[in-house]
Design a protein around this motif. Structure first.
Motif, short mmCIF file in Angstrom:
data_model
loop_
_atom_site.label_atom_id
_atom_site.label_comp_id
_atom_site.label_asym_id
_atom_site.label_seq_id
_atom_site.Cartn_x
_atom_site.Cartn_y
_atom_site.Cartn_z
N ILE A 114 5.13 -12.73 4.94
CA ILE A 114 5.60 -12.64 6.33
C ILE A 114 6.92 -11.87 6.40
CG2 ILE A 114 6.55 -13.99 8.25
CD1 ILE A 114 4.44 -16.08 7.73
N LEU A 115 7.83 -12.17 5.49
CA LEU A 115 9.15 -11.52 5.53
C LEU A 115 9.06 -10.02 5.25
CD1 LEU A 115 11.31 -14.23 3.72
CD2 LEU A 115 11.24 -13.71 6.17
N PHE A 116 8.07 -9.62 4.42
CA PHE A 116 7.95 -8.21 4.07
C PHE A 116 6.74 -7.55 4.74
CE2 PHE A 116 10.48 -9.98 0.62
CZ PHE A 116 11.50 -9.03 0.51
N MET A 117 6.25 -8.18 5.81
CA MET A 117 5.10 -7.63 6.52
C MET A 117 5.39 -6.23 7.07
SD MET A 117 3.14 -9.20 9.85
CE MET A 117 3.28 -10.85 9.19
N ASN A 118 6.65 -6.00 7.40
CA ASN A 118 7.03 -4.73 8.01
C ASN A 118 7.48 -3.69 6.98
OD1 ASN A 118 7.10 -3.41 10.47
ND2 ASN A 118 9.31 -3.70 10.73
N SER A 119 7.32 -4.01 5.71
CA SER A 119 7.78 -3.10 4.66
C SER A 119 6.78 -1.97 4.43
CB SER A 119 7.99 -3.88 3.35
OG SER A 119 6.74 -4.36 2.87
N GLU A 120 7.23 -0.95 3.71
CA GLU A 120 6.36 0.18 3.41
C GLU A 120 5.20 -0.24 2.50
OE1 GLU A 120 8.50 3.44 1.83
OE2 GLU A 120 9.78 3.71 3.59
N THR A 121 5.46 -1.20 1.64
CA THR A 121 4.42 -1.66 0.71
C THR A 121 3.22 -2.24 1.45
OG1 THR A 121 6.12 -2.18 -0.93
CG2 THR A 121 3.94 -3.14 -1.27
#
Length: 267
Positions: free
Chosen positions: A162-169
């Motif tokens: 959830i925290l990195f949902m918006n990341s490039e990965t």
């Protein structure tokens, strides 16, 4: 009223180590079948007391695996209603709040394939939570360490997704997104939490009338959540414009029928 938990603990303390291990396993198996605590300890007390009076040990007296004994014994015992789904809904509320916080932090509403993945992880976490974390806190955690560790791994993993949902990965999993104003973001967050809380109350409420209210709230909240996005437009427009009025009518009729039925029962 007999305190069967204390009575069971007295009998349990006098059992040999092998029998204690067997009854600890029975305790765990009853929890897996969501037997209520009072009924569980009453049954455990009766089973232990009968065995002790017979002068035999567990293996000789019951001659079956604890899993099989508990499965048969729990059939007629009272159980927690919808325990699995209400526990899943509690986790859902937590992750809904975390998702809402991430929206405020990143300033963008993102819908991603990560979200259904989170739902799958929640469903997998519930039995691990019940058979691992809860049992460790009750003093029966030695054999539940693996479940507890797996739960923590899935829990931390879901948080990170959830925290990195918006990341490039994770961007290849993104379905859609939009930059909303502060007011729109706040409304979206409110409906996320309302939808998650409604699911919890649907499974935890005993009254069908109460369930109906939260079903209406959930459907309306879901409609409001998908309304800003460019999919299921006709459905979301119908829900936003008309469903709350339809839902209110349904709720009023249901409450009327419930009150009428209650009056008949009283008379």
């Amino acid at each position: 009223m007999t305190n069967y938990k204390k009575e069971y603990e007295k009998v349990f303390s006098g059992l040999p180590e092998d029998d204690q291990l067997a009854f600890n396993s029975l305790n765990t198996e009853f929890d897996k079948h969501f037997v209520t605590e009072d009924a569980k300890y009453e049954k455990l007390y009766i089973m232990a007391d009968v065995m002790v009076r017979s002068g035999k040990d567990y293996v000789t007296y019951y001659n079956a695996k604890t899993k099989d004994v508990a499965r048969v014994a729990s059939k007629d015992l009272p159980k927690y209603r919808n325990k699995y789904w209400s526990d899943a809904a509690i986790l859902g509320v937590y992750f809904a709040v975390l998702f809402s916080a991430s929206i405020f932090f990143f300033g963008e509403v993102v819908i991603s394939l990560v979200l259904p993945g989170i739902l799958i992880l929640i469903l997998a976490m519930v039995p691990l939570m019940n058979h691992g974390i809860k049992h460790q806190s009750s003093g029966r955690g030695n054999k539940q360490m693996v479940s507890g560790v797996l739960f923590l791994i899935l829990f931390v993993g879901a948080n990170l997704l959830i925290l990195f949902m918006n990341s490039e990965t994770l961007s290849p999993l993104k379905i859609t997104s939009y930059d909303a104003s502060l007011v729109d973001t706040l409304l979206f967050v409110v409906f996320v939490i309302v939808a998650a809380a409604s699911v919890y109350f649907i499974f935890s409420s005993k009254s069908w009338a109460s369930k109906l209210i939260f079903i209406v709230l959930f459907i309306y909240s879901a409609g409001r959540l998908i309304y800003p996005f460019d999919f299921l437009n006709e459905l979301s427009e119908f829900i936003v414009q008309y469903f709350m009025f339809i839902g209110l009518i349904i709720i009023i009729i249901a409450q009327y029928l419930r009150a009428k039925s209650s009056n008949k029962n009283e008379s």
